[in-house]
Scaffold this active site. Sequence first.
Site, PDB file in Angstrom:
ATOM      1  N   ASP A   1      71.302  97.764  -0.553  1.00 48.67           N
ATOM      2  CA  ASP A   1      72.600  97.150  -0.289  1.00 48.67           C
ATOM      3  C   ASP A   1      73.475  97.158  -1.538  1.00 48.67           C
ATOM      4  O   ASP A   1      74.694  97.333  -1.458  1.00 48.67           O
ATOM      5  CB  ASP A   1      72.424  95.726   0.247  1.00 48.67           C
ATOM      6  CG  ASP A   1      71.608  94.833  -0.680  1.00 48.67           C
ATOM      7  OD1 ASP A   1      70.719  95.344  -1.406  1.00 48.67           O
ATOM      8  OD2 ASP A   1      71.840  93.605  -0.672  1.00 48.67           O
ATOM      9  N   ARG A   2      72.837  96.984  -2.709  1.00 49.26           N
ATOM     10  CA  ARG A   2      73.586  97.039  -3.965  1.00 49.26           C
ATOM     11  C   ARG A   2      74.083  98.457  -4.231  1.00 49.26           C
ATOM     12  O   ARG A   2      75.201  98.651  -4.733  1.00 49.26           O
ATOM     13  CB  ARG A   2      72.715  96.549  -5.122  1.00 49.26           C
ATOM     14  CG  ARG A   2      72.327  95.076  -5.000  1.00 49.26           C
ATOM     15  CD  ARG A   2      71.276  94.685  -6.027  1.00 49.26           C
ATOM     16  NE  ARG A   2      71.805  94.691  -7.389  1.00 49.26           N
ATOM     17  CZ  ARG A   2      71.045  94.504  -8.475  1.00 49.26           C
ATOM     18  NH1 ARG A   2      69.735  94.322  -8.337  1.00 49.26           N
ATOM     19  NH2 ARG A   2      71.579  94.503  -9.674  1.00 49.26           N
TER      20      ARG A   2
ATOM     21  N   ASN B   1      69.821  89.608   4.989  1.00 48.52           N
ATOM     22  CA  ASN B   1      68.818  88.570   5.226  1.00 48.52           C
ATOM     23  C   ASN B   1      69.103  87.774   6.485  1.00 48.52           C
ATOM     24  O   ASN B   1      68.179  87.289   7.140  1.00 48.52           O
ATOM     25  CB  ASN B   1      68.754  87.633   4.020  1.00 48.52           C
ATOM     26  CG  ASN B   1      68.133  88.287   2.816  1.00 48.52           C
ATOM     27  OD1 ASN B   1      66.951  88.605   2.806  1.00 48.52           O
ATOM     28  ND2 ASN B   1      68.929  88.504   1.775  1.00 48.52           N
TER      29      ASN B   1
ATOM     30  N   THR C   1      73.465  85.590   0.903  1.00 49.51           N
ATOM     31  CA  THR C   1      72.347  84.654   0.745  1.00 49.51           C
ATOM     32  C   THR C   1      71.911  84.612  -0.707  1.00 49.51           C
ATOM     33  O   THR C   1      71.663  83.553  -1.280  1.00 49.51           O
ATOM     34  CB  THR C   1      71.173  85.079   1.644  1.00 49.51           C
ATOM     35  OG1 THR C   1      71.628  85.143   2.994  1.00 49.51           O
ATOM     36  CG2 THR C   1      70.032  84.087   1.540  1.00 49.51           C
TER      37      THR C   1
ATOM     38  N   ALA D   1      71.576  88.740   9.152  1.00 49.19           N
ATOM     39  CA  ALA D   1      72.071  89.436  10.342  1.00 49.19           C
ATOM     40  C   ALA D   1      72.198  90.925  10.063  1.00 49.19           C
ATOM     41  O   ALA D   1      72.091  91.382   8.917  1.00 49.19           O
ATOM     42  CB  ALA D   1      73.420  88.869  10.765  1.00 49.19           C
TER      43      ALA D   1
END
Length: 242
Positions: free
Chosen positions: A98-99, A11, A122, A13
Amino acid sequence: MGCLLTLDRGNSALKADVWDDDDLIETVVMPPACIRRQLRALAARHVIDDAIYCSVTDDGSAVSEVLADAGVSLRILDHDTPLPIKIGYVSGQTLGVDRIAGSIGAWSLHKGAELLVVDLGTAITYDRLSADGVFMGGNIAPGMSLRLKSLNAFTARLPKVELDGPLPTWGYDTDTALRSGAIRGIAAELGFYHSIMPEDSITVITGGSARRIAKLLEFEVDHQPHLVTLGLRHLLTFLQNN
């Protein structure tokens, strides 16, 4: 022989890691406004044989375009990508990539162990991976900064509080009450999930807030700052061999 490039777009970078076999040789964290410029410079510094990308924000077309100009093809981790782990999530098509990558990273380090995989970004994700490599599910909660910002935004009189500052067990003024409530609350939350895992399980943590939270925990964790890109690195090798 060239290097491998792993790219994790979060979220806040884009994190780019360059690997020479299993050795991490360079990391660049790119703010959104600088991604194209910094990625071109990174590609110019290294001979890149293969690259893989995962994102919670976009489809990777901009990154793919930049790398194509450098002669590098980009693999995109999506829900059709073959994986070295199994997904036991009912709504697998909505599971954040990502998970998935973080779980692969943890599994590559601790094969055969029950795993609690925690990404303190985040948003915070708490995910469970079985000993035989099945993603069993997990939970999502607001991250550290998000908790403090929302308390300021959605109440009439609570101030905006910085993350840095005193962190007493019990707040002695409004600032410390908010900061300790947010940060120590996350540590307590993580402690709860850790407590309901099997006794011989391993808790692996990553993310921008991981180091700060690790200092508040009363149990051992494996802190892996590059967990998602490590998972992408492992996945890239798996795809090359299958």
